[in-house]
Design a protein around this motif. Structure first.
Motif, PDB file in Angstrom:
ATOM      1  N   GLU A   1     113.165  -9.293  73.858  1.00  0.00           N
ATOM      2  CA  GLU A   1     113.366 -10.688  74.274  1.00  0.00           C
ATOM      3  C   GLU A   1     112.348 -11.061  75.354  1.00  0.00           C
ATOM      4  O   GLU A   1     112.001 -12.229  75.516  1.00  0.00           O
ATOM      5  CB  GLU A   1     114.790 -10.908  74.804  1.00  0.00           C
ATOM      6  N   ALA A   2     111.873 -10.055  76.113  1.00  0.00           N
ATOM      7  CA  ALA A   2     110.929 -10.332  77.199  1.00  0.00           C
ATOM      8  C   ALA A   2     109.484 -10.511  76.701  1.00  0.00           C
ATOM      9  O   ALA A   2     108.591 -10.829  77.475  1.00  0.00           O
ATOM     10  CB  ALA A   2     110.982  -9.189  78.221  1.00  0.00           C
ATOM     11  N   GLU A   3     109.255 -10.312  75.395  1.00  0.00           N
ATOM     12  CA  GLU A   3     107.908 -10.525  74.846  1.00  0.00           C
ATOM     13  C   GLU A   3     107.569 -12.019  74.837  1.00  0.00           C
ATOM     14  O   GLU A   3     108.465 -12.869  74.875  1.00  0.00           O
ATOM     15  CB  GLU A   3     107.850  -9.999  73.392  1.00  0.00           C
ATOM     16  N   SER A   4     106.272 -12.328  74.700  1.00  0.00           N
ATOM     17  CA  SER A   4     105.833 -13.736  74.743  1.00  0.00           C
ATOM     18  C   SER A   4     106.293 -14.519  73.504  1.00  0.00           C
ATOM     19  O   SER A   4     106.588 -13.923  72.459  1.00  0.00           O
ATOM     20  CB  SER A   4     104.307 -13.782  74.798  1.00  0.00           C
ATOM     21  N   ILE A   5     106.312 -15.847  73.656  1.00  0.00           N
ATOM     22  CA  ILE A   5     106.639 -16.716  72.515  1.00  0.00           C
ATOM     23  C   ILE A   5     105.627 -16.481  71.387  1.00  0.00           C
ATOM     24  O   ILE A   5     105.985 -16.490  70.211  1.00  0.00           O
ATOM     25  CB  ILE A   5     106.581 -18.213  72.942  1.00  0.00           C
ATOM     26  N   LYS A   6     104.365 -16.230  71.761  1.00  0.00           N
ATOM     27  CA  LYS A   6     103.324 -15.975  70.744  1.00  0.00           C
ATOM     28  C   LYS A   6     103.694 -14.771  69.884  1.00  0.00           C
ATOM     29  O   LYS A   6     103.553 -14.781  68.671  1.00  0.00           O
ATOM     30  CB  LYS A   6     101.982 -15.689  71.421  1.00  0.00           C
ATOM     31  N   PHE A   7     104.162 -13.689  70.561  1.00  0.00           N
ATOM     32  CA  PHE A   7     104.583 -12.484  69.823  1.00  0.00           C
ATOM     33  C   PHE A   7     105.697 -12.849  68.836  1.00  0.00           C
ATOM     34  O   PHE A   7     105.646 -12.505  67.659  1.00  0.00           O
ATOM     35  CB  PHE A   7     105.060 -11.406  70.807  1.00  0.00           C
ATOM     36  N   HIS A   8     106.696 -13.572  69.328  1.00  0.00           N
ATOM     37  CA  HIS A   8     107.838 -13.893  68.456  1.00  0.00           C
ATOM     38  C   HIS A   8     107.424 -14.819  67.312  1.00  0.00           C
ATOM     39  O   HIS A   8     107.961 -14.720  66.213  1.00  0.00           O
ATOM     40  CB  HIS A   8     108.974 -14.500  69.287  1.00  0.00           C
ATOM     41  N   ASN A   9     106.462 -15.695  67.568  1.00  0.00           N
ATOM     42  CA  ASN A   9     105.976 -16.541  66.473  1.00  0.00           C
ATOM     43  C   ASN A   9     105.237 -15.715  65.428  1.00  0.00           C
ATOM     44  O   ASN A   9     105.364 -15.971  64.229  1.00  0.00           O
ATOM     45  CB  ASN A   9     105.078 -17.668  67.006  1.00  0.00           C
ATOM     46  N   ARG A  10     104.478 -14.700  65.880  1.00  0.00           N
ATOM     47  CA  ARG A  10     103.812 -13.820  64.907  1.00  0.00           C
ATOM     48  C   ARG A  10     104.861 -13.087  64.067  1.00  0.00           C
ATOM     49  O   ARG A  10     104.683 -12.892  62.864  1.00  0.00           O
ATOM     50  CB  ARG A  10     102.920 -12.790  65.614  1.00  0.00           C
ATOM     51  N   VAL A  11     105.962 -12.692  64.726  1.00  0.00           N
ATOM     52  CA  VAL A  11     107.036 -11.994  64.009  1.00  0.00           C
ATOM     53  C   VAL A  11     107.663 -12.938  62.971  1.00  0.00           C
ATOM     54  O   VAL A  11     107.820 -12.573  61.797  1.00  0.00           O
ATOM     55  CB  VAL A  11     108.098 -11.456  64.997  1.00  0.00           C
TER      56      VAL A  11
END
Ligand code: TMP
Length: 220
Positions: free
Chosen positions: A160-170
């Motif tokens: 959850e502490a990862e960046s929004i960019k990371f989660h968008n890539r996911v």
């Protein structure tokens, strides 16, 4: 039958997994619900390491091999025996999470990860994978709120502490991977109410079961 649920943080997998379990049980079927990471004895220890905020120094390769170790143990000790007993197995995450998080998310090569998954699972793939799709902002908000309410931020909050960019890539990675594996993936819109989402899931599961029965009768 082996069914897996996938999706970004806060997509509501766990709630829907339990609803599907109740549905199958109401039909008299024997169901095993399990999860990754953490579905085996070893996995419970690995889960703590993998999700803890204290593990923020893990390299992406070390992270990858811990997930694969969790999966190898889970398949051998939990999933295959349950399938052999004739149980329906529903897993909250499985091999696709590695392709998407460590591959599309962290930048490791998805095809190489697919080969590692083949080794870890000895080629056991789900019959059906339900991808719960929703915008990252909505999912993360839910996941962070849940972690705060349950006081899980330190123990389970590393992703959850990862960046929004990371989660968008996911999220995008899931949609790409699902399109490449249309034979077993179904995508469900996870933005609505719990019961609306479950109705969509049930429609997909029922039509999958009907096709399976047709497939079997065509072979007779
Ligand atoms: P969850 O139990 O709340 O779904 O959290 C598990 C976390 O682990 C989630 O952030 C996704 C991540 N994960 C991977 O990065 N790779 C994997 O192979 C698996 C199974 C999970």
């Amino acid at each position: 039958m082996f069914i897996t649920f996938e999706g970004i943080e806060g997509c509501g997998k766990t709630t829907q997994v339990n609803k599907l379990k109740e549905y199958f049980e109401s039909q008299g079927k024997d169901v095993l619900v399990t999860l990754e990471p953490g579905g085996s004895r070893l996995g419970k220890t690995l889960r703590k390491i993998l999700l803890s905020m204290e593990s923020q120094d893990l390299t992406k390769e070390a992270e990858l091999f811990l997930y694969l170790a969790d999966r190898a143990q889970h398949v051998e000790q939990v999933i295959r025996p349950a399938l052999a007993r004739g149980q329906i197995v529903i897993s909250d995450r499985y091999a696709d999470s590695t392709i998407v998080y460590q591959g599309y998310g962290r930048g490791l090569d998805p095809q190489t990860l697919h080969s590692f998954n083949e080794i870890a699972t000895k080629d056991l793939w789900p019959d059906l994978t339900i991808l719960l799709d929703l915008p990252v902002e909505i999912g993360l908000k839910r996941a962070v709120t849940r972690n705060i309410q349950k006081k899980l931020t330190k123990d389970e909050g590393r992703f959850e502490a990862e960046s929004i960019k990371f989660h968008n890539r996911v999220r995008e990675g899931y949609l790409t991977w699902a399109a490449l594996n249309k034979n077993r993936f179904v995508i469900v819109d996870a933005t609505g109410e719990i019961d609306e989402i479950f109705t969509q899931i049930l429609n997909k599961v029922t039509s999958f079961e009907e096709k399976r029965v047709e497939g079997v009768s065509n072979q007779i």
